[in-house]
Every structure is written in structure tokens, then in C-alpha cells.
Design an enzyme around this catalytic site. Sequence first.
Site, PDB file in Angstrom:
ATOM      1  N   THR A   1       7.150  30.479 -12.683  1.00 47.61           N
ATOM      2  CA  THR A   1       6.820  30.589 -14.110  1.00 47.61           C
ATOM      3  C   THR A   1       8.096  30.539 -14.951  1.00 47.61           C
ATOM      4  OG1 THR A   1       6.824  33.030 -14.089  1.00 47.61           O
ATOM      5  CG2 THR A   1       4.706  31.920 -13.673  1.00 47.61           C
TER       6      THR A   1
ATOM      7  N   ILE B   1       3.395  30.278  -9.947  1.00 48.02           N
ATOM      8  CA  ILE B   1       3.287  31.712  -9.700  1.00 48.02           C
ATOM      9  C   ILE B   1       4.686  32.293  -9.509  1.00 48.02           C
ATOM     10  CG2 ILE B   1       2.897  31.294  -7.223  1.00 48.02           C
ATOM     11  CD1 ILE B   1       1.028  33.795  -7.238  1.00 48.02           C
ATOM     12  N   CYS B   2       4.851  33.542  -9.930  1.00 44.17           N
ATOM     13  CA  CYS B   2       6.092  34.281  -9.713  1.00 44.17           C
ATOM     14  C   CYS B   2       7.288  33.563 -10.352  1.00 44.17           C
ATOM     15  CB  CYS B   2       6.277  34.512  -8.218  1.00 44.17           C
ATOM     16  SG  CYS B   2       7.638  35.607  -7.761  1.00 44.17           S
ATOM     17  N   GLY B   3       8.352  33.354  -9.620  1.00 40.26           N
ATOM     18  CA  GLY B   3       9.567  32.752 -10.163  1.00 40.26           C
ATOM     19  C   GLY B   3       9.374  31.362 -10.719  1.00 40.26           C
TER      20      GLY B   3
END
Length: 198
Positions: free
Chosen positions: A107, A103-105
Amino acid sequence: MTGKTVYLAVYDTLADWETGYATAHLAQNGFTVRTVGPTTESVTTMGGLRIEPDLALDQLGEPGDTAVFILPGAGLWDAGDDLAPFARAARRLVGLGFPVAAICGATAGLAREGLLDDRAHTSAVSHYLDATGYAGAEHYRDTDAVTDANVITAGPTEPVAFAREIFALLGVYEGEKLDAWYRLFKNSDASAFETLNS
């Protein structure tokens, strides 16, 4: 999926809000959550919480009991290569057929490792991943969370959708119960409570 251990990556600047729904409900449904840090020395989240990892990343070893490897976002994903070993571990697990959820960074970490070059995925916004130089832009989906084979991705504002995808992949909640869980926690839909607990 036979593994019952959820490995949660923990590192400095971890985004506290992104994995709580997933880990809490997995723990309540018979999974063991173990934290994996760069070392076993404590880390500090964005919110200032100190976490002492259960094991260091290099102790992860054979993944036979792995249900899923969860990678939260963190400021460090975009501040250098400190978290690259976690993305490499994710690549190894995916190659062995084990699920990974980012999730988020995180990725961006998967994108840098080439894990999003040929599978549907999402993130905060498409140009965030474009900045990694990855080759998967045509597979980007502008949606809350995506599962493609055994890789789950989500943006930073979608911890509930992220958890939903993990639960679906692991069979924690299915069908109407999965939908009810999502409606309850995403939309505060009280009518979903009865379905979830039936």
C-alpha cells in the site's frame, strides 16, 4: 471482467501469509495464477520459501488477460526503491482499467505512486502511509480492507478481508456466499459452511 489470469507479484521478503486465501480460492474457481518477479530468478519469502517466478515484470506486457494484479507486502517496500517498478506497473494497469490489489507494505508503494491520493484506501495504520509523503490522508479508512473503483487495499493482519474484496470485485463469490466465505475463514463460523456449499 473478462481476464482470467491473476498476476501475483513475488519478490524477496514477501509476506507469505498475506495472499494465500486469495490465490488458493481464485485457482479453485477457474483463474490461472502466474507469479511475476523482478526477474525470473528465484526469490525467497519471509518464511524462507523459494519461488521461481513464471515471468519477469518487464515481460508482463499487454494486460488483456489480467483479472487482477496482486501486490503482497514485503520488507523491501520500506527498504529502498527495489520494488518501485511493481508500483509503477500497478499505476499502468490501473490507468488501463485493470484491478490492482495491495496489502501491507505494498500500500505504501501505491501511495508513493500517487494511486491513493484521490481514492478511499486503508493500510496497517494511517501514519504508516503518511510517512510516504502522499496526498491522500483524507481518504484513509480505518477498516480491514477497502475497494475503491479498481484498487483494493488492506493491512497486514487482514488476509481474509483482502481476499474477500478480491472475490467481490471479480464476482468469484457474491452476496450470501461471499459473506459465508468470510465468516467461515475469518471467524471459524461452521454455520457458514452450508451456505457456502449450497
